[in-house]
Write an enzyme that holds these catalytic residues in place. Structure first.
Site, PDB file in Angstrom:
ATOM      1  N   ALA A  96      45.648  43.539  52.994  1.00 44.90           N
ATOM      2  CA  ALA A  96      45.598  42.073  52.860  1.00 44.90           C
ATOM      3  C   ALA A  96      45.019  41.681  51.505  1.00 44.90           C
ATOM      4  O   ALA A  96      44.397  40.634  51.357  1.00 44.90           O
ATOM      5  CB  ALA A  96      44.758  41.482  53.993  1.00 44.90           C
ATOM      6  N   GLY A  97      45.230  42.550  50.520  1.00 50.05           N
ATOM      7  CA  GLY A  97      44.719  42.277  49.171  1.00 50.05           C
ATOM      8  C   GLY A  97      45.599  41.281  48.438  1.00 50.05           C
ATOM      9  O   GLY A  97      46.251  40.435  49.057  1.00 50.05           O
ATOM     10  N   ASN A  98      45.613  41.397  47.123  1.00 50.32           N
ATOM     11  CA  ASN A  98      46.324  40.408  46.310  1.00 50.32           C
ATOM     12  C   ASN A  98      47.806  40.317  46.660  1.00 50.32           C
ATOM     13  O   ASN A  98      48.330  39.227  46.887  1.00 50.32           O
ATOM     14  CB  ASN A  98      46.169  40.760  44.826  1.00 50.32           C
ATOM     15  N   ASN A 153      46.755  57.098  46.882  1.00 52.00           N
ATOM     16  CA  ASN A 153      47.662  56.281  47.681  1.00 52.00           C
ATOM     17  C   ASN A 153      48.543  57.099  48.632  1.00 52.00           C
ATOM     18  O   ASN A 153      48.954  56.595  49.675  1.00 52.00           O
ATOM     19  CB  ASN A 153      48.503  55.382  46.769  1.00 52.00           C
ATOM     20  N   GLY A 191      49.455  41.711  49.332  1.00 52.65           N
ATOM     21  CA  GLY A 191      49.681  41.463  50.757  1.00 52.65           C
ATOM     22  C   GLY A 191      49.494  40.006  51.123  1.00 52.65           C
ATOM     23  O   GLY A 191      50.319  39.412  51.832  1.00 52.65           O
ATOM     24  N   VAL A 250      55.345  49.088  48.999  1.00 52.41           N
ATOM     25  CA  VAL A 250      54.905  48.418  47.769  1.00 52.41           C
ATOM     26  C   VAL A 250      53.925  49.305  46.991  1.00 52.41           C
ATOM     27  O   VAL A 250      53.890  49.288  45.763  1.00 52.41           O
ATOM     28  CB  VAL A 250      54.226  47.067  48.101  1.00 52.41           C
ATOM     29  N   ARG A 252      51.107  53.711  36.868  1.00 48.40           N
ATOM     30  CA  ARG A 252      51.286  53.690  38.322  1.00 48.40           C
ATOM     31  C   ARG A 252      51.153  55.109  38.872  1.00 48.40           C
ATOM     32  O   ARG A 252      50.688  55.325  39.984  1.00 48.40           O
ATOM     33  CB  ARG A 252      52.673  53.140  38.668  1.00 48.40           C
ATOM     34  N   HIS A 271      60.490  52.824  39.201  1.00 55.93           N
ATOM     35  CA  HIS A 271      59.635  51.642  39.023  1.00 55.93           C
ATOM     36  C   HIS A 271      58.426  52.041  38.172  1.00 55.93           C
ATOM     37  O   HIS A 271      57.287  51.967  38.585  1.00 55.93           O
ATOM     38  CB  HIS A 271      59.206  51.137  40.407  1.00 55.93           C
TER      39      HIS A 271
HETATM   40  N1  APR Z   1      44.495  50.699  55.556  1.00 53.44           N
HETATM   41  C1  APR Z   1      44.610  49.362  55.394  1.00 53.44           C
HETATM   42  N2  APR Z   1      44.323  48.733  54.239  1.00 53.44           N
HETATM   43  C2  APR Z   1      43.897  49.481  53.224  1.00 53.44           C
HETATM   44  C3  APR Z   1      43.763  50.882  53.309  1.00 53.44           C
HETATM   45  C4  APR Z   1      44.085  51.500  54.548  1.00 53.44           C
HETATM   46  N3  APR Z   1      43.994  52.804  54.728  1.00 53.44           N
HETATM   47  N4  APR Z   1      43.344  51.340  52.113  1.00 53.44           N
HETATM   48  C5  APR Z   1      43.226  50.281  51.305  1.00 53.44           C
HETATM   49  N5  APR Z   1      43.555  49.158  51.976  1.00 53.44           N
HETATM   50  C6  APR Z   1      43.549  47.779  51.506  1.00 53.44           C
HETATM   51  C7  APR Z   1      42.358  47.438  50.631  1.00 53.44           C
HETATM   52  O1  APR Z   1      41.191  47.181  51.410  1.00 53.44           O
HETATM   53  C8  APR Z   1      42.843  46.208  49.890  1.00 53.44           C
HETATM   54  O2  APR Z   1      42.470  44.978  50.528  1.00 53.44           O
HETATM   55  O3  APR Z   1      44.674  47.545  50.673  1.00 53.44           O
HETATM   56  C9  APR Z   1      44.377  46.356  49.920  1.00 53.44           C
HETATM   57  C10 APR Z   1      44.983  46.501  48.535  1.00 53.44           C
HETATM   58  O4  APR Z   1      44.814  45.274  47.908  1.00 53.44           O
HETATM   59  P1  APR Z   1      44.378  45.128  46.368  1.00 53.44           P
HETATM   60  O5  APR Z   1      43.286  46.076  46.069  1.00 53.44           O
HETATM   61  O6  APR Z   1      44.179  43.678  46.097  1.00 53.44           O
HETATM   62  O7  APR Z   1      45.680  45.680  45.609  1.00 53.44           O
HETATM   63  P2  APR Z   1      47.042  44.890  45.293  1.00 53.44           P
HETATM   64  O8  APR Z   1      46.957  44.294  43.955  1.00 53.44           O
HETATM   65  O9  APR Z   1      47.400  44.041  46.456  1.00 53.44           O
HETATM   66  O10 APR Z   1      48.063  46.122  45.171  1.00 53.44           O
HETATM   67  C11 APR Z   1      48.423  46.882  46.307  1.00 53.44           C
HETATM   68  O11 APR Z   1      50.589  47.400  45.472  1.00 53.44           O
HETATM   69  O12 APR Z   1      51.457  46.873  43.398  1.00 53.44           O
HETATM   70  C12 APR Z   1      50.899  47.864  44.182  1.00 53.44           C
HETATM   71  O13 APR Z   1      49.766  49.308  42.584  1.00 53.44           O
HETATM   72  C13 APR Z   1      49.585  48.357  43.598  1.00 53.44           C
HETATM   73  O14 APR Z   1      49.333  50.233  45.059  1.00 53.44           O
HETATM   74  C14 APR Z   1      48.898  48.907  44.814  1.00 53.44           C
HETATM   75  C15 APR Z   1      49.397  47.980  45.929  1.00 53.44           C
END
Ligand code: APR
Length: 313
Positions: free
Chosen positions: A9-11, A96, A13, A119, A89, A176
């Site tokens: 649910a980060g940026n 990841n 999501g 993603v 990446r 990508h």
């Molecule tokens: N289960 C659920 N959520 C998780 C887990 C997991 N095992 N591990 C990490 N997360 C969550 C983090 O807590 C965080 O809120 O995934 C979210 C990722 O969000 P951001 O850090 O804001 O990253 P974001 O910019 O959304 O990018 C996510 O997309 O574009 C790609 O390279 C980027 O791999 C990255 C992904």
């Protein structure tokens, strides 16, 4: 109406959940994150925009409770670590890979029929990993990179043409990555007229170069990777699937001889509908583009080799 789960649910999501709601094509979006109360907070904040923005989509959040995702039509996987300035990446692979593999397994327990949209970066390798480890049929696993890269390509084309982006067409195929993506300048068009009739070779070359570093440019400016265009690109992919729109969008899918490649997931134009990617569209590439595609596939394949320890675990 459909149910969509967004893991992470980060940026990206959260912006994906926001765009899905704003387009009002899904009954329900479930945001799930590993961070305590984070997805719940994002969901509540977004739901407080419903009265203002007039959408009916119900957005809820959950901390790691996968039962809340049960019966999803589409699962979007954004969980993972984003790029920091100066990082490629590809450098994210070790962290990841473990996250994506675990998340896929958890989602499948509750949504065995879902279409998965990947993603997390490096996206081509994460899509390949999802396909190799999950047992999900290939047509239900889609990496979204080409959708994003093509949107960025159309942005730079529209700027060069001084035209609205929605009147400009263009596709990016291949990996990508900053050096693996292939913006197809030969096929770019403005209202159906080849862009090369309006733009010099030099300008088209600059558009291509800007597109290829489109993500890295933003990472340098923002201190983390971008989210609006990635969220919108995921939304376009998800909408074409759940609304069975049959849009042609370049996405990362498993190739089985198409474009001269096998045992790889890489970006090519596909038709997206209810069952996932329904068809790979074979387009004629010129000799230079064919060579670029082969080079790109070799680079993606090299990257996939780094998965050996995850795949054998
Ligand atoms: N289960 C659920 N959520 C998780 C887990 C997991 N095992 N591990 C990490 N997360 C969550 C983090 O807590 C965080 O809120 O995934 C979210 C990722 O969000 P951001 O850090 O804001 O990253 P974001 O910019 O959304 O990018 C996510 O997309 O574009 C790609 O390279 C980027 O791999 C990255 C992904």
């Amino acid at each position: 109406m459909s149910k969509i789960s967004v893991i992470g649910a980060g940026n990206v999501g959260a912006s994906c959940a926001e765009y899905i709601a704003m387009k009002n094509f899904a009954a329900e979006v479930v945001l799930l994150d590993i961070k305590e109360n984070f997805a719940e907070g994002k969901a509540l904040d977004l739901m407080q925009t419903a009265a203002l923005n007039g959408f009916e989509t119900r957005i809820s959040g959950s901390t790691n409770d996968y039962s809340k995702t049960a019966g999803s039509d589409v699962v979007v996987i954004t969980s993972g670590v984003p790029r920091k300035p100066g990082m490629t990446r590809e450098e994210l692979i070790g962290i990841n890979a473990g996250i994506v593999k675990g998340v896929m397994g958890n989602c499948l327990k509750h949504s065995p029929e879902a279409v998965f949209v990947i993603v997390s970066n490096p996206m081509d390798t994460m899509t390949y990993l999802a396909m190799k480890t999950s047992g999900v049929p290939a047509h239900r696993i889609i990496g979204m990179g080409g959708a994003l890269d093509s949107a960025r390509f159309r942005h730079y084309l529209s700027t060069a043409l001084s035209a609205p982006a929605f009147e400009v067409e263009g596709m990016v195929i291949g990996g990508h990555g900053d050096t693996t993506m292939i913006p197809l300048t030969s096929k770019a068009s403005y209202k159906g007229v080849p862009a090369s009739q309006f733009l010099s070779e030099d300008v088209l070359g600059k558009v291509k170069a800007d597109t290829m570093v489109g993500g890295a440019t933003l990472t340098g400016m923002l201190g983390t990777s971008a989210w609006y265009a990635p969220g919108a690109a995921v939304t376009a992919v998800v909408q074409s699937i759940v609304c069975d729109q049959k849009r042609m969008i370049p996405c990362c899918v498993s190739l089985n001889g198409e474009y001269g490649q096998s045992d790889i997931c890489i970006g090519v134009p596909v038709i997206l509908g209810k069952s996932g990617w329904e068809k790979i569209v074979s387009i004629e590439l010129n000799e230079a583009e064919k060579a670029e595609f082969e080079k790109s596939a070799n680079a993606v394949r090299n990257m996939n080799a780094a998965l050996d320890s995850v795949l054998s675990a």
